[in-house]
Scaffold this motif. Sequence first.
Motif, mmCIF file in Angstrom:
data_model
loop_
_atom_site.group_PDB
_atom_site.id
_atom_site.type_symbol
_atom_site.label_atom_id
_atom_site.label_comp_id
_atom_site.label_asym_id
_atom_site.label_seq_id
_atom_site.Cartn_x
_atom_site.Cartn_y
_atom_site.Cartn_z
ATOM 1 N N GLY A 1 -52.772 19.777 -5.792
ATOM 2 C CA GLY A 1 -51.338 19.949 -5.582
ATOM 3 C C GLY A 1 -50.855 21.341 -5.943
ATOM 4 N N ILE A 2 -49.549 21.514 -5.907
ATOM 5 C CA ILE A 2 -48.907 22.770 -6.297
ATOM 6 C C ILE A 2 -48.346 22.575 -7.697
ATOM 7 N N PRO A 3 -48.634 23.471 -8.627
ATOM 8 C CA PRO A 3 -48.257 23.256 -10.028
ATOM 9 C C PRO A 3 -46.783 22.887 -10.207
ATOM 10 N N PRO A 4 -46.509 21.985 -11.156
ATOM 11 C CA PRO A 4 -45.137 21.493 -11.355
ATOM 12 C C PRO A 4 -44.119 22.568 -11.676
ATOM 13 N N SER A 5 -44.529 23.636 -12.371
ATOM 14 C CA SER A 5 -43.576 24.689 -12.715
ATOM 15 C C SER A 5 -42.990 25.343 -11.472
ATOM 16 N N LEU A 6 -43.672 25.198 -10.326
ATOM 17 C CA LEU A 6 -43.153 25.727 -9.066
ATOM 18 C C LEU A 6 -42.592 24.611 -8.185
ATOM 19 N N LEU A 7 -43.456 23.679 -7.737
ATOM 20 C CA LEU A 7 -43.022 22.705 -6.737
ATOM 21 C C LEU A 7 -41.995 21.714 -7.279
ATOM 22 N N ALA A 8 -42.361 20.952 -8.308
ATOM 23 C CA ALA A 8 -41.426 19.948 -8.830
ATOM 24 C C ALA A 8 -40.176 20.615 -9.391
ATOM 25 N N ASN A 9 -40.375 21.717 -10.098
ATOM 26 C CA ASN A 9 -39.275 22.385 -10.781
ATOM 27 C C ASN A 9 -38.332 23.080 -9.807
ATOM 28 N N PHE A 10 -38.818 24.119 -9.150
ATOM 29 C CA PHE A 10 -37.958 24.913 -8.266
ATOM 30 C C PHE A 10 -37.857 24.341 -6.853
ATOM 31 N N GLY A 11 -38.850 23.532 -6.449
ATOM 32 C CA GLY A 11 -38.870 23.049 -5.072
ATOM 33 C C GLY A 11 -38.265 21.690 -4.850
ATOM 34 N N MET A 12 -38.238 20.830 -5.902
ATOM 35 C CA MET A 12 -37.827 19.449 -5.642
ATOM 36 C C MET A 12 -36.619 18.988 -6.457
ATOM 37 N N PHE A 13 -36.750 18.905 -7.778
ATOM 38 C CA PHE A 13 -35.663 18.250 -8.519
ATOM 39 C C PHE A 13 -35.354 18.906 -9.860
ATOM 40 N N GLY A 14 -35.861 20.109 -10.119
ATOM 41 C CA GLY A 14 -35.542 20.804 -11.353
ATOM 42 C C GLY A 14 -34.094 21.255 -11.405
ATOM 43 N N ARG A 15 -33.703 21.807 -12.534
ATOM 44 C CA ARG A 15 -32.302 22.197 -12.719
ATOM 45 C C ARG A 15 -31.884 23.290 -11.742
ATOM 46 N N TYR A 16 -32.792 24.225 -11.437
ATOM 47 C CA TYR A 16 -32.476 25.341 -10.538
ATOM 48 C C TYR A 16 -33.411 25.326 -9.343
ATOM 49 N N ASP A 17 -32.916 25.799 -8.186
ATOM 50 C CA ASP A 17 -33.798 25.978 -7.044
ATOM 51 C C ASP A 17 -34.460 27.347 -7.142
ATOM 52 N N ILE A 18 -35.237 27.718 -6.144
ATOM 53 C CA ILE A 18 -36.017 28.954 -6.215
ATOM 54 C C ILE A 18 -35.133 30.198 -6.204
ATOM 55 N N ASN A 19 -33.862 30.055 -5.800
ATOM 56 C CA ASN A 19 -32.908 31.164 -5.842
ATOM 57 C C ASN A 19 -32.128 31.196 -7.153
ATOM 58 N N LEU A 20 -32.545 30.334 -8.104
ATOM 59 C CA LEU A 20 -31.918 30.213 -9.421
ATOM 60 C C LEU A 20 -30.457 29.754 -9.323
ATOM 61 N N VAL A 21 -30.199 28.969 -8.273
ATOM 62 C CA VAL A 21 -28.900 28.324 -8.106
ATOM 63 C C VAL A 21 -29.022 26.902 -8.643
ATOM 64 N N GLU A 22 -28.052 26.470 -9.429
ATOM 65 C CA GLU A 22 -28.115 25.151 -10.033
ATOM 66 C C GLU A 22 -28.097 24.070 -8.946
ATOM 67 N N ARG A 23 -29.046 23.155 -9.043
ATOM 68 C CA ARG A 23 -29.211 22.110 -8.036
ATOM 69 C C ARG A 23 -28.279 20.939 -8.356
ATOM 70 N N PRO A 24 -27.365 20.587 -7.449
ATOM 71 C CA PRO A 24 -26.386 19.533 -7.759
ATOM 72 C C PRO A 24 -27.001 18.155 -7.939
ATOM 73 N N ASN A 25 -28.117 17.878 -7.263
ATOM 74 C CA ASN A 25 -28.732 16.551 -7.346
ATOM 75 C C ASN A 25 -30.007 16.554 -8.188
ATOM 76 N N SER A 26 -30.084 17.462 -9.155
ATOM 77 C CA SER A 26 -31.274 17.557 -10.004
ATOM 78 C C SER A 26 -31.445 16.300 -10.846
ATOM 79 N N TRP A 27 -32.699 15.939 -11.097
ATOM 80 C CA TRP A 27 -32.978 14.813 -11.989
ATOM 81 C C TRP A 27 -32.544 15.119 -13.422
ATOM 82 N N VAL A 28 -32.323 16.386 -13.736
ATOM 83 C CA VAL A 28 -31.895 16.753 -15.080
ATOM 84 C C VAL A 28 -30.474 16.247 -15.362
ATOM 85 N N ASN A 29 -29.770 15.828 -14.325
ATOM 86 C CA ASN A 29 -28.439 15.258 -14.527
ATOM 87 C C ASN A 29 -28.489 13.951 -15.322
#
Length: 455
Positions: A95-123
């Motif tokens: 797979g693709i390491p979590p620090s990249l895919l899960a974090n910035f690509g799927m459900f982390g607090r920020y997306d890859i542009n460092l914009v806060e993700r409104p539907n993040s699981w961190v909510n």
Amino acid sequence: MVSKNVKVGGGVFLVALILAGVGVVIWALIDNEVTEDTPRYTTEKLEPTGVLSGTHPVFTKIPGVGNMFWWFHHTKALGFTHDHPVILWLDGVTGIPPSLLANFGMFGRYDINLVERPNSWVNRYNLLFIDAPLGRGFSHPLSVDKIPKNIDEAAEHLVITLESFYEVMVHFKDTPIYVFGEGHGAQLALALVKKLHQNGNLFTVKGVILGNGLIAPVQTLTKLGFYLEELAYVDGNGRRAIESLTNMISTAEQVGRPDFAGQLFQTLGRAVNEEAGAVAVNLGHIVQKLTNESLHGTQDYYGQWEYLQSIDSKLNANTMNMIMRPLMGVSSTIFYDFHRQNVVNAFKDSLMISAVDKVEYILNYTDITVSIYNGNLDAVSNTPGQLEWVNNLKWYGQPEFLEKPRLPIFVNGLLEGYYRNSTGLQFYWVNVAGLSAPLDNPVAMDTILRGIIND
């Protein structure tokens, strides 16, 4: 071997590699000597800056072995953060390491542009991403020979990493934790939970969640030809060609040659497209057609990197090295996913070994729930093949599980999948999703997540 996604200017890159090599040699001279008095681990807390300053990137340093990287994000939910569950995410070898895919690509607090993700699981939850096995993502070994060669050795590194996590995040020792594993990461998740139980210290693990897992890869592949023919990606001749290869993989496993089975497994993408006539199908996300260039080049673990690039070109190792690494406080001598191919090579003899016994162990000997979800557009971990081993599990609750009806998952009036739920075991069919269901169908995964954690 340097990942093809690391694209740095030739001269600068060469100098950086030389400096990195010098750093590794110095580190080896200092840290390679392990005595009886050497601690089991030490912890290095990094100092992130900018928008990442509220997060917790950390290295767990295992003497004589290497540094495991983990990244913790406090929930944004109201109340004390340790009152909300922790989700631990693992992606494994292919797979693709979590620090990249899960974090910035799927459900982390920020997306890859460092914009806060409104539907993040961190909510709603605390998030813990661990780059594993050692050698993936920012986790790096003392030397290539320190990279684990099997799942149990990698799980021991994870046990040590979790001990380090609870030492740093002491308030979370009584917080429920759910261990997620996607793809090959599902094997890591199972091995970690089993080892914790055998060690007599499960911390507060409440559930293990397996997403499109390579749990019984050989058995699952027996349905690949059927699956692709039913979806009209191949005809009868193509199905027979695929079944010829998958039968060879199965035979190799049966005669005790998982190494040969793994070698054949790595030819799967080429065989399906060039010999079975699928022509340009991404096996991890079959609705995405591959380009001629990707077909005749090196297919990157069944198109996961290519699929990710089609979504956002910034989701790559170069972005992690050039933008995220300085913000996280990671040393410039550490290159993201530098040992990726070395890790694949280290696991090549054990990649195809079944982990069904670990599922049965958890079901029979612990109170931990096992939840399985499968995106229906993943050909490698195809749903019919997954059900082959799920429906034949040997544990006391299997009759109840098989008797339960399959029920629909509706979200906002739309059918997003199905589920079968019994005490101890749950299975979710996820519509319109490939290998990474949280990426492809976040609405369905949000509902599934709430069902698993009961929040």
